[in-house]
Write an enzyme that holds these catalytic residues in place. Structure first.
Site, PDB file in Angstrom:
ATOM      1  N   LYS A 105       0.875  -1.162   0.000  1.00  0.00           N
ATOM      2  CA  LYS A 105       0.000   0.000   0.000  1.00  0.00           C
ATOM      3  C   LYS A 105       0.913   1.212   0.000  1.00  0.00           C
ATOM      4  CE  LYS A 105      -3.393   2.789   2.140  1.00  0.00           C
ATOM      5  NZ  LYS A 105      -3.640   3.459   3.414  1.00  0.00           N
ATOM      6  N   GLY A 166      -7.456  10.194   9.798  1.00  0.00           N
ATOM      7  CA  GLY A 166      -7.733  10.363  11.215  1.00  0.00           C
ATOM      8  C   GLY A 166      -8.686  11.496  11.538  1.00  0.00           C
ATOM      9  N   ALA A 192      -9.227   6.591   4.389  1.00  0.00           N
ATOM     10  CA  ALA A 192      -8.933   7.762   5.213  1.00  0.00           C
ATOM     11  C   ALA A 192     -10.126   8.683   5.443  1.00  0.00           C
ATOM     12  CB  ALA A 192      -7.797   8.591   4.615  1.00  0.00           C
ATOM     13  N   GLY A 193     -10.271   9.043   6.695  1.00  0.00           N
ATOM     14  CA  GLY A 193     -11.279  10.033   7.071  1.00  0.00           C
ATOM     15  C   GLY A 193     -12.629   9.458   7.445  1.00  0.00           C
ATOM     16  N   ASN A 214      -8.981   2.742   9.970  1.00  0.00           N
ATOM     17  CA  ASN A 214      -8.043   2.460  11.050  1.00  0.00           C
ATOM     18  C   ASN A 214      -8.387   3.252  12.300  1.00  0.00           C
ATOM     19  OD1 ASN A 214      -5.890   1.935  12.741  1.00  0.00           O
ATOM     20  ND2 ASN A 214      -4.299   2.396  11.257  1.00  0.00           N
ATOM     21  N   THR A 215      -8.167   4.562  12.256  1.00  0.00           N
ATOM     22  CA  THR A 215      -8.308   5.371  13.469  1.00  0.00           C
ATOM     23  C   THR A 215      -9.673   5.205  14.134  1.00  0.00           C
ATOM     24  OG1 THR A 215      -6.873   6.971  12.413  1.00  0.00           O
ATOM     25  CG2 THR A 215      -8.003   7.685  14.408  1.00  0.00           C
TER      26      THR A 215
END
Lengths: 263, 383
Positions: A105, A166, A192-193, A214-215
């Protein structure tokens, strides 16, 4: 062709490899390895990203991958921390030399505040990595032309950002992602986001092929429960897309026609 | 599977999906048409509703939507182009074509000097966009010959040079693009493979598969604009309409830097011995044009002088944004030096360009001779 039932008949295919789950999960930011593995398990994800800069490749027992069953998951090393194409290339070569994976990635984020991907270096890195035989999944700004350029370069997916990493802002790049999906010849993974399962569902309803989170999971009070919630959001969104979602929007938005034709 | 091949993509469509889609088109309801109009640009469901008989009862609304979208994308303009027939020599014998090798017509291929005489006349009349047309005869119409003609047209000041000829391999299209060919038009004639073989008894054009991927090859070679179409009336209307739209989708998906033009040639008169397909009425043609506009806001939609003046007048701006006017369809016909050779098809709207322009203006639209510039090179090439 499209609306024929279960998840197993609707696999996500990346570079010729099939996956039943359309949720990918990142392993950063967890408090403890046990919490991470429980979350990965609860998410149902089959593709799990690992930041190479956090892996101690010389000490196989001590790094994050020793907690993950490599026969169950595709461990996808990412180049997070790389600020330009050559740094990303070095990280990817290290991962391959250590036998982690030929898949990478690609993340090139010269900006330490928002961690936004550098489009120029990302394209350069992708070309270099593909020349060396890597299977490349690039994190990228939600730019439709860049998506075409990366796909033409031979990337296995494109991974446009919904909003800064994040930030939990959800899909703030919606119009551009809709165009990317409309024009896509490789799977589109919104990365993301995404701060809530509803954000993941939204991406899937739009016709994205998968999402990466993830976050939002790692930072939840109960990460494993949040991972399970995201899995449901992804499934609900995918099923709605396949069921022929109708929207009163006047934008270039992918849909799944009742006719079963591929457009 | 080769993802960039439209032939393979179309062939991999399950038979029951195709049959189901055609059923939807034949039996769509007013409700389906309504739903389509609420969701422009439409997907395949919307397209099938808009080409259906149910659309006839709602043409006023459909036309309004098509006009709005055309103006939104192209402004209040219609491009004017002119075909220049280079050759009517042909080794194919297409059942519907007056150039077929078995027809007894006077045949010729213009020399470069003759082509120049014709082209100069067209330039003097103001045309800046030319479509070079030729039958297929490898002894007379070669890549070198066409490249020479394209260079000539650029030198004479044509901004846009298109070709409508036999199909070529990628390398040949690249050579033509480098010589100044901006656009390649290839009609599949009919997408029905069996019917196609019936209609094309001999010659290289008999190869249905090779033709089906010609537009993709031209795009891959860097040609900036590719044109596709079906000769309406040869095959089943719904089948050919759906295949054509799917073809355009495929081109957009695989050649994102290439512009796509769609033409709507319709068979009106055929040479003796032609055994007809289905009739395509004015209403069906209008439906198809507007459905294409509402599916593809960015595509150039072209209507030639094969169609009669009243219908053309009605369709200017209603999806259609590119038309020919003052066309002649035999080599040498514009300057008429010596007897004109045989025509490819009879021109029906034979009004002089000034009259056509008057009609375009009647819609509140302006005609445009030049919508291109010679400094625009093939995709991926730098000057």
């Amino acid at each position: 062709m499209k609306n024929n039932g279960s998840k197993s008949s609707d696999p996500l295919v990346i570079a010729g490899r099939s996956f039943a789950s359309r949720l990918m999960i990142g392993t950063g930011k967890f408090r403890a390895p046990a919490e991470m593995t429980a979350s990965v398990e609860a998410s149902g994800a089959e593709i799990v990203t690992v930041a190479l800069r956090r892996v101690d490749l010389d000490n196989p027992d001590d790094h994050i991958m020793s907690y993950l069953d490599a026969s169950k998951y595709l461990i996808l090393p990412n180049t997070s921390g790389a600020r330009d194409a050559l740094e990303a290339l070095r990280l990817a070569r290290l991962a391959r030399a250590a036998g982690v994976s030929d898949w990478v990635k690609l993340e090139v984020t010269p900006d330490p505040r928002y961690l936004l991907p550098d489009p120029v270096e990302t394209l350069k890195a992708a070309e270099l990595l593909i020349k060396e035989g890597f299977t490349v999944l690039p994190y990228m700004p939600a730019d439709p032309v860049l998506a075409k350029r990366l796909a033409e370069a031979g990337c296995a997916t494109v991974m446009p950002l919904g909003s800064p990493i994040g930030s939990a802002q959800g899909i703030r790049t919606k119009e551009s992602i809709a165009i990317i999906i409309e024009q896509a010849t490789v799977p589109v993974v919104v990365d993301a986001g995404l701060g809530a399962p509803s954000h993941a569902a939204e991406a899937m309803e739009m016709g994205a092929d998968a999402v990466l989170v993830n976050t939002a999971v790692a930072a939840a009070a109960d990460p494993a429960a949040m991972a399970a919630a995201f899995a449901k959001g992804v499934e609900a969104g995918r099923e709605a897309f396949r069921a022929g979602l109708r929207r009163a929007l006047n934008t270039a938005e992918a849909s799944s026609p009742v006719s079963g034709l591929p457009w | 599977m080769n993802a960039a091949s439209f032939y393979e993509a179309w062939n991999s469509l399950p038979g029951e999906t195709l049959a189901g889609a055609l059923e939807r088109a034949r039996n769509a309801t007013a409700g389906d048409v309504n739903a389509a109009l609420e969701r422009v640009p439409v997907d395949s469901d919307g397209f099938l509703a808009l080409i259906s008989p149910a659309a006839d009862g709602m043409m006023e609304r459909i036309e309004r939507a098509a006009r709005e979208l055309t103006i939104q994308r192209f402004g209040r303009t219609v491009n004017l182009y002119i075909p220049l027939y280079l050759s009517n020599q042909c080794v194919n014998d297409c059942a519907y074509c007056w150039f077929g090798s078995s027809r007894a017509i006077e045949r010729r291929t213009l020399t470069l000097d003759e082509a120049e005489t014709e082209a100069v006349r067209l330039r003097v009349e103001g045309y800046r966009s030319v479509l070079l047309v030729a039958g297929e005869d490898p002894r007379h119409v070669t890549v070198d010959y066409l490249a020479g003609c394209a260079r000539l047209m650029k030198r004479l000041g044509f901004a846009f040079v298109g070709i409508e000829t036999q199909t070529f391999a990628v390398e040949d299209y690249a050579r033509l693009a480098a010589a100044g060919v901006d656009g390649v038009t290839v009609y599949q004639e009919t997408y029905d493979a069996r019917r196609y073989r019936q209609l094309h008894p001999k010659g290289p054009k008999r190869d249905y598969v090779w033709r089906m991927d010609a537009a993709n090859r031209a795009a891959r070679a860097g040609v900036r604009s590719v044109g596709v179409g079906a000769l309406l009336g040869l095959g089943d209307y719904y089948h050919d309409a759906l295949a054509l739209a799917t073809h355009v989708k495929h081109l957009y998906r695989h050649h994102w830097q290439t512009a796509v033009a769609i033409s709507f040639p319709r068979l009106h008169a055929a040479p003796e011995g032609y055994a007809g397909g289905g009739e395509v009425t004015d209403a069906m043609l209008s439906r198809l044009i507007m459905a294409m506009r509402l599916t593809f806001p960015d595509a150039m939609l072209t209507l030639s002088t094969r169609e009669a003046a009243p219908l053309r007048d009605r369709l200017f701006g209603a999806g259609v944004n590119q038309v020919s006017a003052g066309s002649k369809t035999s080599p040498g016909a514009y300057t008429g030096r010596g007897a004109a050779a045989g025509e490819q098809f009879p021109v029906v709207d034979d009004r002089p360009p000034a009259r056509v322009i008057e009609s375009i203006r009647g819609h509140g639209l302006e005609w445009v001779f030049k919508d291109w510039d010679a400094s625009l090179l093939p995709v991926g090439k730098e000057g």
